[in-house]
Design a protein around this motif. Sequence first.
Motif, PDB file in Angstrom:
ATOM      1  N   ILE A   1       5.520  14.574   3.011  1.00  0.00           N
ATOM      2  CA  ILE A   1       5.958  13.807   1.842  1.00  0.00           C
ATOM      3  C   ILE A   1       7.478  13.873   1.711  1.00  0.00           C
ATOM      4  O   ILE A   1       8.133  12.890   1.355  1.00  0.00           O
ATOM      5  CB  ILE A   1       5.289  14.350   0.569  1.00  0.00           C
ATOM      6  N   ARG A   2       8.057  15.029   2.034  1.00  0.00           N
ATOM      7  CA  ARG A   2       9.508  15.203   1.912  1.00  0.00           C
ATOM      8  C   ARG A   2      10.266  14.230   2.809  1.00  0.00           C
ATOM      9  O   ARG A   2      11.344  13.759   2.458  1.00  0.00           O
ATOM     10  CB  ARG A   2       9.861  16.641   2.263  1.00  0.00           C
ATOM     11  N   TRP A   3       9.704  13.906   3.982  1.00  0.00           N
ATOM     12  CA  TRP A   3      10.398  13.031   4.929  1.00  0.00           C
ATOM     13  C   TRP A   3      10.053  11.558   4.743  1.00  0.00           C
ATOM     14  O   TRP A   3      10.636  10.692   5.408  1.00  0.00           O
ATOM     15  CB  TRP A   3      10.096  13.464   6.360  1.00  0.00           C
ATOM     16  N   LEU A   4       9.117  11.248   3.848  1.00  0.00           N
ATOM     17  CA  LEU A   4       8.811   9.841   3.588  1.00  0.00           C
ATOM     18  C   LEU A   4       9.947   9.155   2.832  1.00  0.00           C
ATOM     19  O   LEU A   4      10.177   7.958   3.014  1.00  0.00           O
ATOM     20  CB  LEU A   4       7.510   9.733   2.781  1.00  0.00           C
ATOM     21  N   GLY A   5      10.656   9.893   1.978  1.00  0.00           N
ATOM     22  CA  GLY A   5      11.769   9.306   1.232  1.00  0.00           C
ATOM     23  C   GLY A   5      12.827   8.705   2.133  1.00  0.00           C
ATOM     24  O   GLY A   5      13.141   7.503   2.032  1.00  0.00           O
TER      25      GLY A   5
ATOM     26  N   PHE B   1       9.585  -0.899  -0.051  1.00  0.00           N
ATOM     27  CA  PHE B   1      10.001   0.312   0.661  1.00  0.00           C
ATOM     28  C   PHE B   1      11.073   1.079  -0.137  1.00  0.00           C
ATOM     29  O   PHE B   1      11.055   2.310  -0.162  1.00  0.00           O
ATOM     30  CB  PHE B   1      10.542  -0.054   2.036  1.00  0.00           C
ATOM     31  N   ALA B   2      11.998   0.365  -0.759  1.00  0.00           N
ATOM     32  CA  ALA B   2      13.051   1.032  -1.528  1.00  0.00           C
ATOM     33  C   ALA B   2      12.459   1.797  -2.703  1.00  0.00           C
ATOM     34  O   ALA B   2      12.816   2.961  -2.958  1.00  0.00           O
ATOM     35  CB  ALA B   2      14.073   0.008  -2.011  1.00  0.00           C
ATOM     36  N   ALA B   3      11.549   1.159  -3.438  1.00  0.00           N
ATOM     37  CA  ALA B   3      10.909   1.838  -4.570  1.00  0.00           C
ATOM     38  C   ALA B   3      10.069   3.026  -4.103  1.00  0.00           C
ATOM     39  O   ALA B   3      10.059   4.085  -4.739  1.00  0.00           O
ATOM     40  CB  ALA B   3      10.039   0.846  -5.343  1.00  0.00           C
ATOM     41  N   ALA B   4       9.366   2.862  -2.974  1.00  0.00           N
ATOM     42  CA  ALA B   4       8.565   3.968  -2.438  1.00  0.00           C
ATOM     43  C   ALA B   4       9.448   5.136  -2.026  1.00  0.00           C
ATOM     44  O   ALA B   4       9.084   6.302  -2.215  1.00  0.00           O
ATOM     45  CB  ALA B   4       7.743   3.478  -1.251  1.00  0.00           C
ATOM     46  N   SER B   5      10.613   4.837  -1.477  1.00  0.00           N
ATOM     47  CA  SER B   5      11.535   5.902  -1.067  1.00  0.00           C
ATOM     48  C   SER B   5      11.939   6.764  -2.254  1.00  0.00           C
ATOM     49  O   SER B   5      11.899   7.999  -2.188  1.00  0.00           O
ATOM     50  CB  SER B   5      12.773   5.289  -0.412  1.00  0.00           C
ATOM     51  N   VAL B   6      12.296   6.110  -3.351  1.00  0.00           N
ATOM     52  CA  VAL B   6      12.696   6.850  -4.554  1.00  0.00           C
ATOM     53  C   VAL B   6      11.517   7.642  -5.110  1.00  0.00           C
ATOM     54  O   VAL B   6      11.648   8.816  -5.490  1.00  0.00           O
ATOM     55  CB  VAL B   6      13.248   5.880  -5.615  1.00  0.00           C
ATOM     56  N   ALA B   7      10.345   7.021  -5.157  1.00  0.00           N
ATOM     57  CA  ALA B   7       9.165   7.697  -5.715  1.00  0.00           C
ATOM     58  C   ALA B   7       8.777   8.916  -4.884  1.00  0.00           C
ATOM     59  O   ALA B   7       8.432   9.972  -5.429  1.00  0.00           O
ATOM     60  CB  ALA B   7       7.994   6.715  -5.804  1.00  0.00           C
TER      61      ALA B   7
ATOM     62  N   LEU C   1       0.827  -1.210   0.000  1.00  0.00           N
ATOM     63  CA  LEU C   1       0.000   0.000   0.000  1.00  0.00           C
ATOM     64  C   LEU C   1       0.862   1.262   0.000  1.00  0.00           C
ATOM     65  O   LEU C   1       0.535   2.248  -0.665  1.00  0.00           O
ATOM     66  CB  LEU C   1      -0.932  -0.011   1.215  1.00  0.00           C
ATOM     67  N   VAL C   2       1.965   1.235   0.743  1.00  0.00           N
ATOM     68  CA  VAL C   2       2.882   2.378   0.738  1.00  0.00           C
ATOM     69  C   VAL C   2       3.446   2.592  -0.664  1.00  0.00           C
ATOM     70  O   VAL C   2       3.538   3.725  -1.157  1.00  0.00           O
ATOM     71  CB  VAL C   2       4.011   2.161   1.762  1.00  0.00           C
ATOM     72  N   LEU C   3       3.844   1.500  -1.323  1.00  0.00           N
ATOM     73  CA  LEU C   3       4.362   1.607  -2.680  1.00  0.00           C
ATOM     74  C   LEU C   3       3.295   2.148  -3.631  1.00  0.00           C
ATOM     75  O   LEU C   3       3.585   3.010  -4.481  1.00  0.00           O
ATOM     76  CB  LEU C   3       4.853   0.240  -3.160  1.00  0.00           C
ATOM     77  N   ALA C   4       2.066   1.656  -3.499  1.00  0.00           N
ATOM     78  CA  ALA C   4       0.980   2.160  -4.348  1.00  0.00           C
ATOM     79  C   ALA C   4       0.761   3.651  -4.127  1.00  0.00           C
ATOM     80  O   ALA C   4       0.523   4.410  -5.077  1.00  0.00           O
ATOM     81  CB  ALA C   4      -0.303   1.375  -4.068  1.00  0.00           C
ATOM     82  N   ALA C   5       0.844   4.082  -2.872  1.00  0.00           N
ATOM     83  CA  ALA C   5       0.673   5.514  -2.579  1.00  0.00           C
ATOM     84  C   ALA C   5       1.765   6.354  -3.214  1.00  0.00           C
ATOM     85  O   ALA C   5       1.519   7.449  -3.724  1.00  0.00           O
ATOM     86  CB  ALA C   5       0.651   5.730  -1.065  1.00  0.00           C
ATOM     87  N   SER C   6       2.995   5.837  -3.194  1.00  0.00           N
ATOM     88  CA  SER C   6       4.112   6.599  -3.759  1.00  0.00           C
ATOM     89  C   SER C   6       3.993   6.748  -5.268  1.00  0.00           C
ATOM     90  O   SER C   6       4.529   7.699  -5.846  1.00  0.00           O
ATOM     91  CB  SER C   6       5.439   5.909  -3.422  1.00  0.00           C
TER      92      SER C   6
END
Length: 463
Positions: free
Chosen positions: A213-217, A191-197, A115-120
């Motif tokens: 959003i800035r600190w989610l990366g 999580f890695a892909a979401a961080s980049v996105a 879900l985190v990845l989908a959100a990103s």
Amino acid sequence: MSASSSIPTLLGWATGAAVTAAILGTPYLLFAYHSPDLHLVLDSLDTGVALLVAYLLLGRYTRTGRLQDLLLADGLLMLGLAGIGLTFALRLLGLDDDRGGVWLPVATRVVGAALVLAASLTRARRPAGPWSRPLKLLPWGTVLVGLLVTWGLRDSLPLALAQTPPASAQHPVIAGHPWLLGAHALTALSFAAASVAFAVTARPGAGGRDELIRWLGPAFALAAFARLNYLLFPSLYSDWLYTGDLLRTASYAVLLVGAGREIRRYWTMQAQAAVLEDRRRLARELHDGVVQELGYIRVETLTITGDPSRRERILASCDRALDEARGAVDALGRSGDEALGFVLHRAARQVADRYDASLEVELDDSVQADADQRHALIRITREAVSNAIRHGRTDRVRLRLDRNGQQRRLVVQDEGDGFDLAAVRGHTGGYGLTSMEERASSVRGALNIDSAPGRGTTVAVTW
């Protein structure tokens, strides 16, 4: 992405990589320490932060309707529930063994990471629409279904770890089930892909002002390395504190920083909204009271017979008072987000319409100014347009706003009667010119007036 917006994420990746490399390459560092109390404290802290940020995101969703906020809230809620919440529920149901007590939290974390990845990957302005209610219930439904499935398969689920806790944490000796290792790998990749996105989403012009959003990366970069450490050193024992536990807590600490900035941003916006509403109320009072009364006085003055010069002085005084009052209404009731060209055009139009004069405009909307500069430029524009019509006896005024490199310029030009600049400066009635010069100086600019009898007037402000 810009350098400034990517720095926190790069630091998160560097920290996670450095810790993992140190554990793998340094024989003096252990991947696990026996500390039941600290393990419980970190688990409680992680769960609390995850639920707090999920709550903040759900509140944001109620204001924005963005699918990204809702998916993030669901993902973090599931990550939070996978900690102490599920452990407590499984214990109540008698499923807290090496089978049921392992696979349900692992599966819940996988869904949360997805879900985190989908959100990103979801565009920030896309509304949730009809999917909002099912998505709100998704975490609870998933956990409920998971509990029922775990109850039904409690005797047939495989062991996640075939060995007991290590007697020594010097070397990784625990071999996990392939499904467990696969779950950790999938979660780490998500999580890695979401961080980049999220790092890309936080670039200027695409949500760069969104502190959360800035600190989610960086947060999900650390979370990815935490899962990588769980993959290298599988951990299911609450008596042991693993490197993955420390990295996971670090990721939630970064999330907490983002949550704090989000809370501060929310209350700042609330205060600004309250101030703006009060300013608009005062603007309405001025418009319905002072401006209307001044307009009435001006109309009545036009009917006065007798000394024409006296009537002209009264009309000029009324016009100046109307300009002051309307300037106050604009300053109080308008948002500071309006383009400078639009604001100047409106101010010039109000003066031109009063005297039935035409206005030609050529405005560059890329030219900006801060609040103090806007106020001074508005006053100069009003004064210049008013002088052109009343004293220059023209029925057409040109307004231009442009830039030349780093220099910005405002020009008010007419083809009226013009005047002798030196004579006006030496006369006591030349206060308007002095006022415009002082206002131009206040914006760290310069005022230039070019005029002569019979060839019109050009008033230019550069800053």
